[in-house]
Every structure is written in C-alpha cells, then in structure tokens.
Motif scaffolding. Structure first.
Motif, PDB file in Angstrom:
ATOM      1  N   LEU A  93      27.412   5.117  23.647  1.00 49.18           N
ATOM      2  CA  LEU A  93      28.235   4.475  22.684  1.00 49.18           C
ATOM      3  C   LEU A  93      29.700   5.093  22.720  1.00 49.18           C
ATOM      4  O   LEU A  93      29.843   6.158  23.253  1.00 49.18           O
ATOM      5  N   LYS A  94      30.571   4.255  22.274  1.00 51.59           N
ATOM      6  CA  LYS A  94      32.166   4.735  22.209  1.00 51.59           C
ATOM      7  C   LYS A  94      32.489   5.188  23.672  1.00 51.59           C
ATOM      8  O   LYS A  94      32.511   4.601  24.508  1.00 51.59           O
ATOM      9  N   ASN A  95      33.348   6.309  23.520  1.00 55.48           N
ATOM     10  CA  ASN A  95      34.011   6.812  24.706  1.00 55.48           C
ATOM     11  C   ASN A  95      34.682   5.731  25.601  1.00 55.48           C
ATOM     12  O   ASN A  95      34.619   5.582  26.575  1.00 55.48           O
ATOM     13  N   THR A  96      35.522   5.088  24.873  1.00 55.03           N
ATOM     14  CA  THR A  96      36.100   4.057  25.534  1.00 55.03           C
ATOM     15  C   THR A  96      37.198   4.266  26.525  1.00 55.03           C
ATOM     16  O   THR A  96      37.189   3.263  27.406  1.00 55.03           O
ATOM     17  N   THR A  97      37.750   5.285  26.427  1.00 53.35           N
ATOM     18  CA  THR A  97      38.959   5.772  27.406  1.00 53.35           C
ATOM     19  C   THR A  97      38.056   5.838  28.873  1.00 53.35           C
ATOM     20  O   THR A  97      38.339   5.903  29.924  1.00 53.35           O
ATOM     21  N   ALA A  98      36.941   6.692  28.385  1.00 54.24           N
ATOM     22  CA  ALA A  98      36.058   7.281  29.906  1.00 54.24           C
ATOM     23  C   ALA A  98      35.551   6.062  30.375  1.00 54.24           C
ATOM     24  O   ALA A  98      35.794   5.859  31.628  1.00 54.24           O
ATOM     25  N   LYS A  99      35.150   5.090  29.875  1.00 55.12           N
ATOM     26  CA  LYS A  99      34.580   3.872  30.085  1.00 55.12           C
ATOM     27  C   LYS A  99      35.330   3.041  30.794  1.00 55.12           C
ATOM     28  O   LYS A  99      35.166   2.377  31.962  1.00 55.12           O
ATOM     29  N   SER A 100      36.838   2.946  30.335  1.00 53.19           N
ATOM     30  CA  SER A 100      37.668   2.321  30.860  1.00 53.19           C
ATOM     31  C   SER A 100      38.356   2.843  32.313  1.00 53.19           C
ATOM     32  O   SER A 100      38.509   1.945  33.182  1.00 53.19           O
ATOM     33  N   ALA A 101      38.267   4.172  32.520  1.00 50.58           N
ATOM     34  CA  ALA A 101      38.684   4.661  33.697  1.00 50.58           C
ATOM     35  C   ALA A 101      37.779   4.211  34.784  1.00 50.58           C
ATOM     36  O   ALA A 101      37.958   4.006  35.908  1.00 50.58           O
ATOM     37  N   LEU A 102      36.463   4.228  34.509  1.00 44.98           N
ATOM     38  CA  LEU A 102      35.335   4.243  35.253  1.00 44.98           C
ATOM     39  C   LEU A 102      35.476   2.549  35.482  1.00 44.98           C
ATOM     40  O   LEU A 102      35.217   2.330  36.686  1.00 44.98           O
ATOM     41  N   GLU A 103      35.524   1.625  34.750  1.00 44.98           N
ATOM     42  CA  GLU A 103      35.574   0.045  34.929  1.00 44.98           C
ATOM     43  C   GLU A 103      36.875   0.014  35.777  1.00 44.98           C
ATOM     44  O   GLU A 103      36.758  -0.981  36.624  1.00 44.98           O
ATOM     45  N   ILE A 104      37.843   0.300  35.453  1.00 45.25           N
ATOM     46  CA  ILE A 104      39.068   0.388  36.426  1.00 45.25           C
ATOM     47  C   ILE A 104      38.870   0.599  37.913  1.00 45.25           C
ATOM     48  O   ILE A 104      39.133  -0.325  38.872  1.00 45.25           O
ATOM     49  N   ALA A 105      38.191   1.867  38.019  1.00 47.07           N
ATOM     50  CA  ALA A 105      37.841   2.240  39.435  1.00 47.07           C
ATOM     51  C   ALA A 105      36.967   1.052  40.065  1.00 47.07           C
ATOM     52  O   ALA A 105      36.834   0.573  41.321  1.00 47.07           O
ATOM     53  N   LEU A 106      35.901   0.460  39.258  1.00 46.09           N
ATOM     54  CA  LEU A 106      34.994  -0.706  39.537  1.00 46.09           C
ATOM     55  C   LEU A 106      35.646  -1.926  39.965  1.00 46.09           C
ATOM     56  O   LEU A 106      35.270  -2.459  40.938  1.00 46.09           O
ATOM     57  N   TYR A 107      36.586  -2.293  39.195  1.00 44.88           N
ATOM     58  CA  TYR A 107      37.302  -3.446  39.478  1.00 44.88           C
ATOM     59  C   TYR A 107      38.063  -3.461  40.811  1.00 44.88           C
ATOM     60  O   TYR A 107      38.364  -4.315  41.497  1.00 44.88           O
ATOM     61  N   ASP A 108      38.811  -2.188  40.874  1.00 43.66           N
ATOM     62  CA  ASP A 108      39.347  -1.761  42.228  1.00 43.66           C
ATOM     63  C   ASP A 108      38.472  -1.932  43.490  1.00 43.66           C
ATOM     64  O   ASP A 108      38.965  -2.723  44.430  1.00 43.66           O
ATOM     65  N   LEU A 109      37.411  -1.380  43.260  1.00 40.39           N
ATOM     66  CA  LEU A 109      36.324  -1.678  44.574  1.00 40.39           C
ATOM     67  C   LEU A 109      35.980  -3.065  44.610  1.00 40.39           C
ATOM     68  O   LEU A 109      35.893  -3.598  45.627  1.00 40.39           O
ATOM     69  N   LYS A 110      35.778  -3.728  43.505  1.00 43.51           N
ATOM     70  CA  LYS A 110      35.455  -5.174  43.712  1.00 43.51           C
ATOM     71  C   LYS A 110      36.413  -6.038  44.255  1.00 43.51           C
ATOM     72  O   LYS A 110      36.208  -6.752  45.132  1.00 43.51           O
ATOM     73  N   ALA A 111      37.491  -5.894  43.790  1.00 46.71           N
ATOM     74  CA  ALA A 111      38.752  -6.592  44.511  1.00 46.71           C
ATOM     75  C   ALA A 111      39.086  -6.171  45.843  1.00 46.71           C
ATOM     76  O   ALA A 111      39.139  -6.884  46.704  1.00 46.71           O
ATOM     77  N   LYS A 112      38.776  -4.762  46.318  1.00 51.15           N
ATOM     78  CA  LYS A 112      38.814  -4.646  47.650  1.00 51.15           C
ATOM     79  C   LYS A 112      37.633  -5.141  48.551  1.00 51.15           C
ATOM     80  O   LYS A 112      37.886  -5.665  49.499  1.00 51.15           O
ATOM     81  N   SER A 113      36.474  -5.449  47.952  1.00 49.98           N
ATOM     82  CA  SER A 113      35.262  -5.956  48.725  1.00 49.98           C
ATOM     83  C   SER A 113      35.736  -7.518  48.875  1.00 49.98           C
ATOM     84  O   SER A 113      35.160  -8.102  49.827  1.00 49.98           O
ATOM     85  N   ALA A 114      36.524  -8.058  48.055  1.00 48.62           N
ATOM     86  CA  ALA A 114      37.117  -9.347  48.298  1.00 48.62           C
ATOM     87  C   ALA A 114      38.360  -9.604  48.952  1.00 48.62           C
ATOM     88  O   ALA A 114      38.518 -10.627  49.265  1.00 48.62           O
ATOM     89  N   ARG A 115      38.675  -8.358  49.438  1.00 50.54           N
ATOM     90  CA  ARG A 115      39.980  -8.394  50.188  1.00 50.54           C
ATOM     91  C   ARG A 115      41.149  -9.205  49.478  1.00 50.54           C
ATOM     92  O   ARG A 115      41.943 -10.087  49.993  1.00 50.54           O
ATOM     93  N   GLN A 116      41.053  -8.836  47.985  1.00 51.58           N
ATOM     94  CA  GLN A 116      42.426  -9.442  47.050  1.00 51.58           C
ATOM     95  C   GLN A 116      42.953  -8.494  46.462  1.00 51.58           C
ATOM     96  O   GLN A 116      42.264  -7.513  46.085  1.00 51.58           O
ATOM     97  N   PRO A 117      44.143  -8.765  46.128  1.00 49.40           N
ATOM     98  CA  PRO A 117      44.883  -8.019  44.926  1.00 49.40           C
ATOM     99  C   PRO A 117      44.051  -8.357  43.502  1.00 49.40           C
ATOM    100  O   PRO A 117      43.414  -9.405  43.439  1.00 49.40           O
ATOM    101  N   LEU A 118      43.711  -7.113  42.723  1.00 49.27           N
ATOM    102  CA  LEU A 118      43.006  -7.436  41.570  1.00 49.27           C
ATOM    103  C   LEU A 118      43.344  -8.670  40.762  1.00 49.27           C
ATOM    104  O   LEU A 118      42.430  -9.492  40.562  1.00 49.27           O
ATOM    105  N   TYR A 119      44.757  -8.880  40.689  1.00 51.68           N
ATOM    106  CA  TYR A 119      45.057 -10.058  39.639  1.00 51.68           C
ATOM    107  C   TYR A 119      44.476 -11.352  40.305  1.00 51.68           C
ATOM    108  O   TYR A 119      44.141 -12.027  39.671  1.00 51.68           O
TER     109      TYR A 119
END
Length: 356
Positions: A93-119
């Motif tokens: 539960l909670k720990n919102t900033t830690a989760k955000s940092a992890l989510e950001i890294a995962l979205y970076d990976l997901k966009a890289k796997s799609a060969r696209q800028p994240l936006y």
C-alpha cells in the motif's frame, strides 16, 4: 522481453538557488533512480524524489519499497504489462513515489519495445509546451528580484511560493504584481499554509486591488476538504487542489462536491503514469482542466510528466514542470529539450534517457 533485474541508484545535482516553500527548504537534488533490465539487454529508467512532508517517503523507505516489490515482477514479460502494474500496486500500500519511479521505468521499457517515443505510445501528438517557473518564498525584495530575473529569461508565468505568514504573503504578492507588467501571469501556492478563513480574507484583500491570480494552489491542509469548498464558494480566484489529491478517488470526491476549479496531477502522488492518465480522464468528465506538476525532481521524472501532458493535452492545459530548470547541472539527458520556459519533446525512443 522478460524482466531480468531491478537496480537502484541515486541522482544528485546542486540547485541554482535554495528551493523554499512553507513546508521545506532544499538546497540540492537527491533522487532515487530505478533501473529495470530485460533479458535482451533493454533498460528502462525511472526516478522519484523523496518528499517526506508530502508523500511521507524518504530515500530509505523508497529503497525498501522497491526491494519489497521486486520479487513480484522479476521474471514477468513486459508484454504482460497490465499484470506487472497490478502486481506493483497490490503488493504494498501507499509508497506512491517509489511506485511511480518503478512505473516510469516500465513505461520506458514498454515504449522501447514498441520502438516509439513514450508520448506516441500513449496516443499523444503535442510536442511543444510552456512551463511556469517557481519563485521560492523569502524576503519581499528577493522575491521581487527573482521574479524580474525570471521574466528577463523569458518566463511569462510565475508560481509564487507563499504560506508562512498571511500578512506578509499579501505584501509579497502585491509587490511582485506591481513590479511586473500586466502580461505576466501569477500562480499562487500556499502549500497548506493558511486556514480556510485566512484564505478568503487574504484573497479578498488581493481581489480588491484587482489582483486575481490564475489560481491559488492548496491554501489549506490536505485533509481540509470542507475548507476547500468554503474558499471556492467565496472568492473569485480559481482554486487548484494539490496535496488533497493523490488518487482518482480523492479527485472524484472533490469534483462531486464542486470544491475545486482545477486538479494538479503529480506522478509522485498518483503512484505513476497509469493513475495520472486516469485522473486526467476523470477530470475531463467533469469539464475540469488539469495542471501537471512535479516535486523537486530530475530530468527522468520531469520527462515522464511531459509525455503524460502530451497524451492528455486536451485536459492538461497547464504545466508546472520547472524542476530541471532549477538545477545548476544536468547529469542526465532525456527526450525533453529545455529553452527556459519552452519545453519540446524529441523523437527519442521511450524516455530517451542517457547518462553523461
């Protein structure tokens, strides 16, 4: 692409000037960086700023949260994105900033796997933005001088930090307003420093002098929901909620009460990109515009915020993503390009993170 390893590092950089609000004083950036590596060597980067007085997290607690979450996601395939995100948010539960940092890294990976800028992966097309600049709280003469310097650099929207002394706050705002030309927009941020009654009295004092800011941000304590509504019903100045909104549930309550005019989205509060997007969509259903802001964060977190702003450009109409501009040095490059108040997104894949 299976997640092979999750490591942590620290991003440090001095500030040009101390960052001072009614809640804290900071002289240097020290953020947590999360590094997620897949079995094919692809790496995603995320970042979070410890802000104990707002999220309750310290560097130590963030590290501990990441270590706790790791076993729930290592070995999963990035294509199982929804499952990975669910594992993050249900494991602790909670720990919102830690989760955000992890989510950001995962979205970076997901966009890289799609060969696209994240936006682009998020459906965004807008690539050019304007941000405000923060004027830290201090003596009146210093705040006026800092405001004039910011305008000289090309900023036309200033976010004025106040909240330690109600009477002095009024004097600060009047002095800054009188020193600037009429084309400069003021945003006020009391960081929970006033009571509801003080807020109404102070805003009335300013409004009588024809000083109506673009908004007053979080003048009362985060849990003073009735106080927000009390203010909104009595002043002309629009009211923006920040610390009162961490989740979609928080925002829905305030919006249904008609207690606020605007919503401030911060990835460190929403536990990452997923809920930030949902919060923007909720606000859209109430026809309430959003600002996307940041803690005192480095380029990785700020870049993620800009990509979210692109994805929801129809509802996120205001940016408070000046943290990188406050740094005296930039130890990491990303897909965002700064020219003072102007921010542009490049075509770099993912978040375009590159350490110097």
């Amino acid at each position: 692409m299976k997640i092979k390893d999750i490591r942590i590092s620290t991003l440090k950089a001095p500030l040009k000037n101390p960052f001072v609000t009614s809640l804290r004083r900071v002289e240097a950036l020290e953020d947590l960086v999360v590094i997620v590596e897949c079995d094919d060597g692809t790496i995603g980067y995320g970042e979070g700023a410890p802000t104990p007085v707002i999220t309750g997290e310290t560097m130590g607690s963030m590290v501990a949260a990441i270590e706790y979450i790791k076993p729930f996601i290592i070995g999963t395939d990035i294509e199982e994105f929804g499952i990975i995100l669910n594992n993050i948010h249900t494991s602790i539960l909670k720990n919102t900033t830690a989760k955000s940092a992890l989510e950001i890294a995962l979205y970076d990976l997901k966009a890289k796997s799609a060969r696209q800028p994240l936006y682009q992966m998020l459906g965004g097309t807008k690539t050019s933005f304007k941000t405000d600049i923060t004027i830290s709280m201090g003596d009146i003469d210093k705040m006026v001088s800092d405001s004039l310097d910011a305008v000289d650099l090309g900023y036309d929207t200033l976010k004025i930090k106040i909240g330690d002394n109600p009477q002095k706050d009024v004097e600060r705002i009047i002095a800054i307003h009188e020193a600037l030309n009429e084309n400069i927009t003021l945003r006020l941020d009391a960081n929970q420093g006033w009571t509801a009654q003080e807020s109404v009295e102070l805003l009335h004092a300013l409004e009588k002098k024809d000083i109506i800011a673009e908004f007053i941000e979080q003048p009362v304590a985060a849990d003073d929901i009735e106080g927000l509504r009390y203010i909104k019903e009595r002043v002309q100045t629009p009211l923006l909620a920040d610390e009162s909104i961490f989740s979609v549930k928080d925002a829905r309550r305030l919006l249904e009460m008609e207690a606020i005019d605007y919503v401030n989205i911060k990835l460190a509060k929403t536990a990452g990109i997923t809920q930030a997007l949902a919060l923007a969509e909720l606000s859209k259903t109430f026809s309430v515009k959003c600002m996307i802001g940041c803690m005192l964060e480095g380029p990785i977190s700020v870049a993620a915020g800009v990509h979210v702003a692109s994805a929801k450009a129809d509802i996120i109409t205001m940016l408070d993503l000046d943290a990188v501009s406050l740094l005296a040095s930039h130890p990491v490059r990303t897909s965002i390009l700064f020219d003072e108040s102007e921010i542009r997104l490049s075509e770099e894949i993912g978040l375009g993170v590159f350490f110097e």
